[in-house]
Design a protein around this motif. Structure first.
Motif, mmCIF file in Angstrom:
data_model
loop_
_atom_site.group_PDB
_atom_site.id
_atom_site.type_symbol
_atom_site.label_atom_id
_atom_site.label_comp_id
_atom_site.label_asym_id
_atom_site.label_seq_id
_atom_site.Cartn_x
_atom_site.Cartn_y
_atom_site.Cartn_z
ATOM 1 N N HIS A 79 0.819 -1.268 -0.071
ATOM 2 C CA HIS A 79 0.098 0.098 0.080
ATOM 3 C C HIS A 79 1.056 1.231 0.172
ATOM 4 O O HIS A 79 0.531 2.203 -0.810
ATOM 5 C CB HIS A 79 -1.040 -0.203 1.374
ATOM 6 C CG HIS A 79 -1.757 1.120 1.471
ATOM 7 N ND1 HIS A 79 -2.893 1.393 1.182
ATOM 8 C CD2 HIS A 79 -1.147 2.448 2.060
ATOM 9 C CE1 HIS A 79 -3.415 2.315 1.727
ATOM 10 N NE2 HIS A 79 -2.515 2.972 2.103
ATOM 11 N N HIS A 83 1.388 4.307 -2.966
ATOM 12 C CA HIS A 83 1.661 5.817 -2.384
ATOM 13 C C HIS A 83 2.794 6.464 -3.220
ATOM 14 O O HIS A 83 2.825 7.481 -3.780
ATOM 15 C CB HIS A 83 1.664 6.182 -0.996
ATOM 16 C CG HIS A 83 0.483 6.217 -0.220
ATOM 17 N ND1 HIS A 83 -0.647 6.745 -0.806
ATOM 18 C CD2 HIS A 83 -0.008 5.652 0.701
ATOM 19 C CE1 HIS A 83 -1.767 6.562 -0.010
ATOM 20 N NE2 HIS A 83 -1.442 5.671 0.908
ATOM 21 N N CYS A 99 0.205 7.672 5.788
ATOM 22 C CA CYS A 99 0.036 6.558 6.661
ATOM 23 C C CYS A 99 -1.064 5.557 6.316
ATOM 24 O O CYS A 99 -1.887 5.997 5.403
ATOM 25 C CB CYS A 99 -0.590 7.017 8.115
ATOM 26 S SG CYS A 99 0.861 8.149 8.787
ATOM 27 N N ARG A 100 -0.964 4.252 6.879
ATOM 28 C CA ARG A 100 -2.042 3.338 6.628
ATOM 29 C C ARG A 100 -2.695 2.998 8.045
ATOM 30 O O ARG A 100 -1.737 2.649 8.956
ATOM 31 C CB ARG A 100 -1.713 2.327 5.825
ATOM 32 C CG ARG A 100 -2.952 1.289 5.851
ATOM 33 C CD ARG A 100 -2.404 -0.189 4.870
ATOM 34 N NE ARG A 100 -3.730 -0.783 4.767
ATOM 35 C CZ ARG A 100 -3.807 -2.218 5.150
ATOM 36 N NH1 ARG A 100 -2.789 -2.949 5.491
ATOM 37 N NH2 ARG A 100 -4.797 -2.597 4.944
ATOM 38 N N GLU A 112 -6.091 6.787 -1.038
ATOM 39 C CA GLU A 112 -6.023 5.494 -0.401
ATOM 40 C C GLU A 112 -6.778 4.527 -1.035
ATOM 41 O O GLU A 112 -6.062 3.346 -1.000
ATOM 42 C CB GLU A 112 -6.951 5.692 1.180
ATOM 43 C CG GLU A 112 -6.467 6.713 1.943
ATOM 44 C CD GLU A 112 -4.683 6.562 2.242
ATOM 45 O OE1 GLU A 112 -4.307 5.275 2.512
ATOM 46 O OE2 GLU A 112 -3.948 7.359 2.176
HETATM 47 ZN ZN LIG Z 1 -2.614 4.976 2.495
#
Ligand SMILES: [Zn+2]
Length: 169
Positions: A79, A83, A99-100, A112
């Motif tokens: 993920h 990004h 961030c996740r 996202e």
């Molecule tokens: Zn993310």
């Protein structure tokens, strides 16, 4: 009930680049090598992070939450690679930090969603899944082979037209 989503062509290209350099086994996709050798990012495990993962573009660094299960960490890493590839590389003013977390996981935020599509595409290559399904592998077999959760695998199979729509929840 959303229609099947296409994959991310950038993720497919990244995987093809990796296979050109390191031909051979397709499963599980070597995500740490892709991060470090192909994209030049450093991957750090940290205890006590308040999020699942974090990309700091200035430092070319990804921080992963060491307290979470390996399968979740793997998805988080890819993920964050999404990004990097989609939102940072080549951008004039990349975000300072991405961030996740549990809050961003079901988020409607376009970035996202794009990072999650990128992750699913890279972690679960369509050609490999088609071969696995043709060999009679179950969703659980495929999830184990690719190092992802059963839920993620079921959705990916549905999105590439290789499986039924997973039931909600
Ligand atoms: Zn993310």
């Amino acid at each position: 009930m959303s229609p099947p989503r296409p994959g991310d062509a950038r993720a497919e290209r990244l995987l093809a680049d990796h296979l050109a350099v390191f031909p051979g086994a397709h499963a599980p996709v070597p995500v740490e090598e892709i991060a470090e050798d192909l994209l030049g990012l450093r991957v750090h495990l940290r205890r006590g992070l308040r999020v699942s993962g974090m990309l700091v573009p200035d430092r070319r660094a990804v921080y992963l939450n060491a307290d979470e299960a390996p399968v979740r960490r793997r998805f988080t890493l890819v993920h964050e690679l999404g990004h990097w590839v989609v939102h940072c590389a080549g951008a004039a003013a990349p975000p300072r930090i991405l961030c996740r977390s549990d809050e961003t996981t079901g988020s409607a935020d376009v970035r996202e969603r794009e990072a999650n599509v990128f992750a699913a595409t890279l972690l679960m290559p369509e050609a490999g899944l088609a071969a696995g399904v043709a060999d009679g592998l179950s969703v659980a077999d495929l999830a184990a082979a690719y190092g992802v959760s059963g839920v993620a695998m079921a959705w990916r199979l549905y999105n590439v037209g290789l499986g039924p729509q997973p039931s909600a929840g």
